[in-house]
Design an enzyme around this catalytic site. Structure first.
Site, PDB file in Angstrom:
ATOM      1  N   ARG A  15       0.808  -1.221   0.000  1.00 24.13           N
ATOM      2  CA  ARG A  15       0.000   0.000   0.000  1.00 24.13           C
ATOM      3  C   ARG A  15       0.847   1.280   0.000  1.00 24.13           C
ATOM      4  O   ARG A  15       0.338   2.382  -0.132  1.00 24.13           O
ATOM      5  CB  ARG A  15      -0.945  -0.018   1.222  1.00 24.13           C
ATOM      6  CG  ARG A  15      -2.035  -1.058   1.106  1.00 24.13           C
ATOM      7  CD  ARG A  15      -2.706  -1.369   2.451  1.00 24.13           C
ATOM      8  NE  ARG A  15      -1.947  -2.341   3.238  1.00 24.13           N
ATOM      9  CZ  ARG A  15      -2.343  -2.828   4.419  1.00 24.13           C
ATOM     10  NH1 ARG A  15      -3.459  -2.422   4.952  1.00 24.13           N
ATOM     11  NH2 ARG A  15      -1.592  -3.701   5.057  1.00 24.13           N
ATOM     12  N   LYS A  22       9.005  -1.596   3.388  1.00 23.81           N
ATOM     13  CA  LYS A  22       8.192  -0.665   4.189  1.00 23.81           C
ATOM     14  C   LYS A  22       8.838  -0.263   5.510  1.00 23.81           C
ATOM     15  O   LYS A  22       8.833   0.926   5.861  1.00 23.81           O
ATOM     16  CB  LYS A  22       6.811  -1.269   4.464  1.00 23.81           C
ATOM     17  CG  LYS A  22       5.965  -0.360   5.354  1.00 23.81           C
ATOM     18  CD  LYS A  22       4.502  -0.686   5.328  1.00 23.81           C
ATOM     19  CE  LYS A  22       4.171  -1.859   6.187  1.00 23.81           C
ATOM     20  NZ  LYS A  22       2.700  -2.025   6.291  1.00 23.81           N
ATOM     21  N   ASP A 103       5.683  -2.256  11.649  1.00 25.40           N
ATOM     22  CA  ASP A 103       5.113  -1.066  11.005  1.00 25.40           C
ATOM     23  C   ASP A 103       4.220  -0.281  11.960  1.00 25.40           C
ATOM     24  O   ASP A 103       3.378   0.493  11.531  1.00 25.40           O
ATOM     25  CB  ASP A 103       4.360  -1.439   9.716  1.00 25.40           C
ATOM     26  CG  ASP A 103       3.128  -2.283   9.968  1.00 25.40           C
ATOM     27  OD1 ASP A 103       2.976  -2.819  11.085  1.00 25.40           O
ATOM     28  OD2 ASP A 103       2.288  -2.405   9.048  1.00 25.40           O
ATOM     29  N   ALA A 379      34.044  40.465  -1.808  1.00 25.69           N
ATOM     30  CA  ALA A 379      32.936  39.876  -2.573  1.00 25.69           C
ATOM     31  C   ALA A 379      33.472  39.118  -3.776  1.00 25.69           C
ATOM     32  O   ALA A 379      34.404  39.567  -4.441  1.00 25.69           O
ATOM     33  CB  ALA A 379      31.999  40.982  -3.043  1.00 25.69           C
TER      34      ALA A 379
END
Ligand code: UD1
Ligand code: CA
Length: 454
Positions: A15, A22, A103, A379
């Site tokens: 999913r 996962k 999970d 600079a």
């Protein structure tokens, strides 16, 4: 009692629609499985078994430093019951077994301890929770006397069963001998043709073993991560909790919903963190530090009285006291700034050290350099550290003035007190207190006709 822990982490995570296993998805910078493992580790145990499978080598590589894990391979993902079955040969018959799902990362030690305590009086206990929206979870089926009789998975549930709001959180404690017997008798006659671990509840009831239940301390901690949306919800929850903990310690956070800490933050007093700041890894902020909007700070140490202005990135570096960084500055790894250093807009510093009160305020690249104290970098100054094949060092002494738009071709040494005229390309070492200039004399052509458009 002797307790062993099984963490199920072999699933694909279909999913999530991702090729990443996962349990390796990150929550606050840490894999889901690591959250579960760290909580499990805090509980007294004999062994921790992790059942792995999908993306197995990647999972193992991520946890290569965790020598206390006993890895169990599940070659085919045939369900949570089948996953537990792979661990059975390793279990000691007299152990109590705590099963955790890899999970469900926010699970709290307090709830698990409640479950373990209840298990001392029962041979089989489950953690349950009431969800207003129980979609996706296994539902707890009870009889008229409120005894648990089975768990029905969402996909197998009738419409009436789907209305049950008590869900299986995915945590159980059970005697190893019972687990062994019942898991071996599981069947896969269900909508998903999977061997459901949850079916052992029905088997227990048939064998006259009472299934007791304990309610989780909160619903968020038993939230399973099956989709990216659930992952982001858990992340936001976790982040807000962390932000409030930091605010309790005295840290000013403009908006806890726009603060992200993916690691560990050590803080001094009087710290102000504006919106959209992301901190990663191990970070230490001293006293009286302000971090303006949109800054990213990774694995760094920041001294006292430091101001980090908007849109700056600081990575793997050490910043001394009273420094100013940014806006739009980038401090790359292995940089060390001494006290009172100013790094201004569009200045990139990499693997360089800058001494006290040295300033580089605009548009410069300082790489592989050692810069002394009290030096001013004008600079657009560039240390040309790379010849296309190798990197070389630039050494700049104390109180040097490097004029704007100069290129310092490394390897090179610019000695103390010297001055580099603006626009110079410096290819030879510069002596102390001298002026180095490498400019074509300016000439003037009078009455110059500018090209005209044809
Ligand atoms: C599961 C429970 C459900 C519960 C929910 C809580 C079952 C059958 N269902 O559903 O009752 O409400 O968790 O979050 O147990 N895994 C393996 N090998 C496999 C299959 C899964 O190791 O073959 C691992 C997964 O990596 C995951 C865990 O087991 O960490 C749960 O699997 P998942 O497919 O997410 O189960 P849910 O459908 O969420
Ligand atoms: Ca799940």
């Amino acid at each position: 009692m002797s307790l062993s822990i099984i963490i199920l982490a072999a699933g694909q995570g279909k999913r999530m629609n991702s090729s990443k296993p996962k349990v390796l998805n990150l929550l606050a910078g840490k894999p889901l499985l690591q959250h579960v493992y760290e909580t499990a580790s805090k509980i007294e145990h004999r062994a921790i078994y992790v059942v792995y499978g999908c993306g197995g080598e990647e999972v193992r590589a991520t946890f290569k430093d965790e020598s206390k894990i006993t890895w169990i391979k599940q070659d085919e993902q045939l369900g949570t019951g089948h996953a537990v079955k792979q661990a059975l040969p390793k279990l000691s018959k007299t152990d109590d077994i705590l099963v955790l799902y890899g999970d469900v990362p926010l699970i709290n030690q307090t709830s698990l301890m409640k479950l373990i305590t209840a298990a001392a009086k029962s041979r089989f206990s489950l953690l349950t929770a009431y969800f207003d929206e129980p979609y996706g979870y296994g539902r707890i089926i009870r009889d008229n006397n409120n005894n648990i009789i089975s768990i029905i998975e969402e996909k197998d549930a009738t419409d009436i069963q789907k209305e049950i709001t008590e869900v299986n959180a995915g945590f159980m404690v059970i005697k190893a001998d019972l687990l062994n017997e019942w898991v071996n008798s599981l069947e896969n006659k269900n909508k998903q043709t999977e061997y459901y671990l949850t079916d052992i509840v029905g088997i227990a009831v048939k064998n006259n073993v009472k299934v007791s239940s304990v309610l989780a301390e909160s619903t968020i901690e038993v939230q399973g991560i099956n989709t990216r949306a659930q992952l982001s919800e858990a992340e936001r929850y976790y982040q807000v909790v962390q932000a409030y903990e930091l605010m309790d310690k005295g840290v000013g956070i403009s908006d806890p919903s726009r603060f992200d800490l993916r690691g560990e933050l050590q803080v001094g007093r009087d710290i102000e963190i504006d919106v959209n700041v992301v901190m990663e890894g191990k970070i230490r902020l001293g006293n009286n530090v302000s971090v303006a909007p949109n800054c990213v700070i990774k694995n760094s140490q920041i001294g006292n009285n430091v101001k980090i202005f908007a849109n700056s990135v600081v990575e793997n570096s050490i910043i001394g006291n009273d420094c100013h960084i940014g806006p739009f500055a980038r401090i790359r790894p292995d940089s060390i700034l001494d006290d009172h250093v100013h790094i201004g807009n569009f200045v990139e510093v990499k693997k360089s050290s800058l001494g006290k009160r040295t300033k580089a305020n605009h548009l410069s690249y300082i790489g592989d350099s050692e810069v002394g104290s009290g030096t001013n970098i004008g600079a657009g100054v560039i240390t040309c550290n790379y010849d296309g094949a190798n990197k070389h060092k630039t050494i700049i002494g104390d109180n040097v003035f490097v004029g704007s738009d100069s290129q310092l071709i490394a390897p090179i040494k610019i000695h103390d007190g010297s001055t580099i005229a603006a626009g110079a390309t410096i290819t030879k070492d510069v002596d102390s207190d001298s002026l180095a200039i490498s400019r074509v004399d300016q000439k003037s052509i009078p009455s110059w006709n500018r090209p005209k458009k044809k």
